[in-house]
Design a protein around this motif. Structure first.
Motif, PDB file in Angstrom:
ATOM      1  N   THR A 419       0.726  -1.029  -0.270  1.00  0.00           N
ATOM      2  CA  THR A 419      -0.015  -0.023  -0.130  1.00  0.00           C
ATOM      3  C   THR A 419       0.555   0.736   0.335  1.00  0.00           C
ATOM      4  OG1 THR A 419      -0.624  -0.049   2.577  1.00  0.00           O
ATOM      5  CG2 THR A 419      -2.367  -0.983   1.357  1.00  0.00           C
ATOM      6  N   ALA A 420       0.141   1.888  -0.279  1.00  0.00           N
ATOM      7  CA  ALA A 420       0.649   3.761  -0.276  1.00  0.00           C
ATOM      8  C   ALA A 420       0.011   4.540   0.545  1.00  0.00           C
ATOM      9  CB  ALA A 420       1.254   3.832  -1.794  1.00  0.00           C
ATOM     10  N   VAL A 421       0.429   5.357   0.813  1.00  0.00           N
ATOM     11  CA  VAL A 421      -0.312   6.935   1.881  1.00  0.00           C
ATOM     12  C   VAL A 421      -0.264   8.370   0.790  1.00  0.00           C
ATOM     13  CG1 VAL A 421      -0.897   7.754   3.584  1.00  0.00           C
ATOM     14  CG2 VAL A 421       0.093   5.477   3.837  1.00  0.00           C
ATOM     15  N   VAL A 422      -1.183   8.436   0.256  1.00  0.00           N
ATOM     16  CA  VAL A 422      -1.409   9.600  -0.385  1.00  0.00           C
ATOM     17  C   VAL A 422      -2.133  10.663   0.513  1.00  0.00           C
ATOM     18  CG1 VAL A 422      -2.028  10.962  -2.673  1.00  0.00           C
ATOM     19  CG2 VAL A 422      -1.433   8.582  -3.110  1.00  0.00           C
ATOM     20  N   ASN A 423      -1.461  12.307   0.450  1.00  0.00           N
ATOM     21  CA  ASN A 423      -2.172  13.010   0.758  1.00  0.00           C
ATOM     22  C   ASN A 423      -2.849  13.621  -0.484  1.00  0.00           C
ATOM     23  OD1 ASN A 423      -1.621  12.862   3.268  1.00  0.00           O
ATOM     24  ND2 ASN A 423       0.436  14.268   2.643  1.00  0.00           N
ATOM     25  N   ALA A 424      -4.763  14.606  -0.057  1.00  0.00           N
ATOM     26  CA  ALA A 424      -4.833  14.551  -1.402  1.00  0.00           C
ATOM     27  C   ALA A 424      -6.209  15.480  -1.106  1.00  0.00           C
ATOM     28  CB  ALA A 424      -5.983  13.631  -2.238  1.00  0.00           C
ATOM     29  N   VAL A 425      -6.638  16.584  -1.844  1.00  0.00           N
ATOM     30  CA  VAL A 425      -7.448  17.684  -1.455  1.00  0.00           C
ATOM     31  C   VAL A 425      -8.480  17.775  -2.210  1.00  0.00           C
ATOM     32  CG1 VAL A 425      -7.809  20.213  -1.354  1.00  0.00           C
ATOM     33  CG2 VAL A 425      -5.683  19.448  -1.166  1.00  0.00           C
ATOM     34  N   THR A 426      -9.548  16.838  -1.294  1.00  0.00           N
ATOM     35  CA  THR A 426     -11.141  16.796  -2.191  1.00  0.00           C
ATOM     36  C   THR A 426     -11.444  17.751  -2.750  1.00  0.00           C
ATOM     37  OG1 THR A 426     -12.662  17.025  -0.301  1.00  0.00           O
ATOM     38  CG2 THR A 426     -11.638  14.641  -0.515  1.00  0.00           C
ATOM     39  N   GLU A 427     -12.884  18.029  -3.536  1.00  0.00           N
ATOM     40  CA  GLU A 427     -13.503  18.647  -4.425  1.00  0.00           C
ATOM     41  C   GLU A 427     -14.148  19.554  -3.614  1.00  0.00           C
ATOM     42  OE1 GLU A 427     -16.664  17.497  -6.685  1.00  0.00           O
ATOM     43  OE2 GLU A 427     -16.632  15.582  -5.604  1.00  0.00           O
ATOM     44  N   ASN A 428     -14.379  19.077  -2.172  1.00  0.00           N
ATOM     45  CA  ASN A 428     -15.128  19.615  -1.461  1.00  0.00           C
ATOM     46  C   ASN A 428     -14.061  19.863  -0.196  1.00  0.00           C
ATOM     47  OD1 ASN A 428     -15.254  17.632  -0.639  1.00  0.00           O
ATOM     48  ND2 ASN A 428     -16.964  17.760   1.102  1.00  0.00           N
ATOM     49  N   PHE A 429     -12.417  20.137  -0.710  1.00  0.00           N
ATOM     50  CA  PHE A 429     -11.352  21.029   0.292  1.00  0.00           C
ATOM     51  C   PHE A 429     -11.471  20.253   1.802  1.00  0.00           C
ATOM     52  CE2 PHE A 429      -9.329  24.068   2.412  1.00  0.00           C
ATOM     53  CZ  PHE A 429      -8.262  24.296   1.103  1.00  0.00           C
TER      54      PHE A 429
END
Length: 472
Positions: A419-429
Motif C-alpha cells: 500500500t501507499a499513503v497519498v495526501n489529497a484535497v477533495t473537491e469540497n476541500f
C-alpha cells in the motif's frame, strides 16, 4: 560555490503564487531554488547567495514574524543578500532596511521586478552579498513605481509550473478599491487591477495542457474583477461562464468570495460540476454595527442570504469564513450576533483572529478598545465551534465518493504492505490521507476517493489533515 536561492513566503496564497512565479525565473536562469526555510536549530547554509522574503502586513503578528525570519536568514545564510518584498515592505521599507546591510527592500507594488533579479545576479562576479544588495537598492529597486493599475506589471509574476503546490493557481485580480477601516492591504497593493479575460483563458488552457486538473482563482477582492474582453469588461461571473464554455477537463476553485458577489446569475454559473463545492466567504463580523464601523459593504443578512443561495446551487458544499474578534467597540452582544451568524450559516471552518490595529488605518484610532484577553477568548470560542462543525461536516460525507487532487505520496517502508499513503484535497476541500494499492497517483492527478472518517485529533490540534479516505 553552489548558487542557491531561498524563498520564504509569509501570508496569503496570493503571496505564494507570486513567490513560486518569481522562483521560476531563477530556475530558468540556471539557479538552484529551495523553499526549505532554516530553523533556529539548523546549521549555517553556506551555499545560499540570495534569500527572497515575501512579507504580509495583515496583522502585527505577521510583521513580527517577518522581522524574526529575516534576522534568522541573515544568521543562517551569512553569504546571502536578502531581498524583502511584499505588503510589509510596501508600508515599512525603512524599518526593514534597518535590519541589516545585506538587505534590499523591494516595495510590494514593485514586486514584478523580481523577474529582473536573476540576470543581475548572473553578472555579479565576484559576488559580495553587501555589494549586490547595495546595487539592487541603487538601481533596480530605486526606480519609481509604475502608475497604479498597470495590469501588465501586476500579473508579470505568473507561472504554469509550480515548485511546491500540486494544485495550480491563477492570480486574476490584485489590489482593492475599498477602504475598510481595519485594513492596510488596499494601501499596500494599490487600486484594483484585473487580468484580461482572454489571458485568463489562455493560462487555464496551458495549465490543462501541462496535466493540471484543478486551478484556484486567487484575488484580493474577487467582487472587483473587471477583465477586458473584446473591447468590453466582464465581471467575475461572466468571465467564469465564458471559461467554462471555452475550456474542458479542468475544474475551478474560488479562493474567496464576498457576499455581494452572490446573486442568481452567480449561483447559476457555479452550479456547474466543474466549479468546486467550496466557498470561503469574507465575513469579519455578524454584527451590523461592527460591519458598519469596519466600513464593509454588506450586512449580516447578506451573508446568510448568500450562503442559503449557494446551498441551493451546490449539494452540501464546504463553507468557510474569516472573522475578526475584538474589533473596537465590539460588545458581548455584538460577539453573540457573530456566533449566531456562524450557527445560521453552519460554517465548517472559521479563520478567526483577534483584531490587530494597523498603523494609519481608521480603526487604529478608534476608542473602546477590547482587551486582548477578551479577543483571544472570543477567537477560542469561534475556533472550538468550527472544530466541531468540521467534524460534523466530514461525518455527513462518510462512505460518499468525491473527486480529489493528489498532492504527495509516501510509500510504506515495508514492501509486504503493498500500500501507499497519498495526501489529497477533495473537491469540497477536505485534506485527506488516502490509502491506495498498486497504482499510486502522481501529485496533481485527479482521483476518486471514498471518505472513511474524520481525523478528529488532527482537526482539534489545528493540523492540516482533516479526514481518512480510500481510493476507489
Amino acid at each position: 560555490m553552489d548558487s542557491q536561492i531561498l524563498f520564504e513566503t509569509l501570508g496569503c496564497r496570493l503571496n505564494q503564487i507570486e513567490s513560486e512565479s518569481a522562483a521560476r525565473f531563477f530556475c530558468d536562469a540556471g539557479f538552484s531554488v529551495t523553499m526549505d526555510v532554516p530553523s533556529a536549530s539548523d546549521p549555517v547554509r553556506e551555499g545560499v547567495i540570495l534569500c527572497v522574503v515575501n512579507t504580509c502586513t495583515v496583522t502585527q503578528k505577521a510583521e513580527q514574524k517577518a522581522r524574526r525570519e529575516i534576522r534568522l536568514l541573515l544568521e543562517k545564510c551569512p553569504h546571502s543578500a536578502v531581498v524583502v518584498t511584499g505588503c510589509y515592505a510596501q508600508l515599512a521599507a525603512a524599518e526593514l532596511a534597518a535590519l541589516g546591510e545585506r538587505i534590499a527592500v523591494l516595495p510590494g507594488q514593485c514586486k514584478d521586478r523580481l523577474a529582473d533579479v536573476p540576470a543581475l545576479l548572473k553578472c555579479a562576479d565576484p559576488f559580495s552579498p553587501q555589494d549586490f544588495a547595495a546595487s539592487l537598492r541603487a538601481t533596480l529597486f530605486a526606480r519609481p513605481a509604475a502608475k497604479q493599475g498597470t495590469a501588465e506589471l501586476s500579473f508579470r509574476l505568473a507561472t504554469d509550473t509550480f515548485l511546491v503546490h500540486s494544485r495550480s493557481s491563477v492570480k486574476i485580480q490584485d489590489g482593492c478599491n475599498n477602504s475598510c477601516s481595519y485594513c492596510a492591504i488596499h494601501v499596500a497593493r494599490g487600486h484594483s487591477v484585473s487580468l484580461p479575460v482572454r489571458e485568463v483563458i489562455d493560462r487555464v488552457r496551458m495549465l490543462r495542457a501541462s496535466g493540471q486538473h484543478e486551478v484556484v482563482f486567487t484575488t484580493v477582492n474577487i467582487a472587483q474583477y473587471r477583465g477586458e474582453y473584446d473591447g468590453a469588461y466582464l465581471d467575475f461571473t461572466d468571465m467564469l461562464a465564458l471559461l467554462l464554455k471555452e475550456t474542458s477537463g479542468i475544474s475551478f476553485r474560488i479562493s474567496s468570495i464576498y457576499p455581494e458577489l452572490v446573486d442568481d446569475r452567480f449561483c447559476e454559473v457555479v452550479s456547474d460540476s466543474r466549479v468546486r463545492p467550496h466557498f470561503h466567504i469574507s465575513v469579519q463580523s455578524g454584527s451590523d454595527k461592527i460591519l458598519a464601523a469596519m466600513n464593509r459593504t454588506y450586512r449580516a443578512a447578506d451573508v446568510v442570504r448568500s450562503v442559503e443561495m449557494l446551498r441551493r446551487a451546490k449539494e452540501n458544499p464546504f463553507f468557510a469564513c474569516d472573522i475578526i474578534a475584538g474589533f473596537p467597540g465590539e460588545t458581548e452582544g455584538d460577539f453573540l450576533r457573530t456566533m449566531e451568524l456562524c450557527r445560521a450559516c453552519n460554517f465548517a471552518y472559521i479563520h478567526a483572529f483577534p483584531f490587530s490595529a494597523r498603523p494609519g488605518t481608521a480603526a487604529a484610532a478608534m476608542k473602546q478598545k477590547v482587551p486582548q484577553a477578551v479577543a483571544r477568548r472570543r477567537v477560542n470560542q469561534l475556533s472550538e465551534f468550527a472544530v466541531q462543525n468540521k467534524i460534523t461536516y466530514i461525518n455527513s460525507y462518510r462512505g460518499k465518493i468525491v473527486r480529489a487532487v493528489a498532492e504527495t505520496a509516501k510509500h510504506p517502508p515495508v514492501p509486504a504492505a503493498d500500500t501507499a499513503v497519498v495526501n489529497a484535497v477533495t473537491e469540497n476541500f477536505l485534506h485527506c490521507t488516502v490509502k491506495c494499492r498498486r497504482n499510486v497517483p502522481s501529485p496533481g492527478e485527479e482521483i476518486c476517493v471514498r471518505i472513511v472518517r474524520p481525523l478528529e485529533e488532527s482537526i482539534r490540534s489545528g493540523a492540516e489533515l482533516d479526514a481518512e479516505a480510500e481510493i476507489v
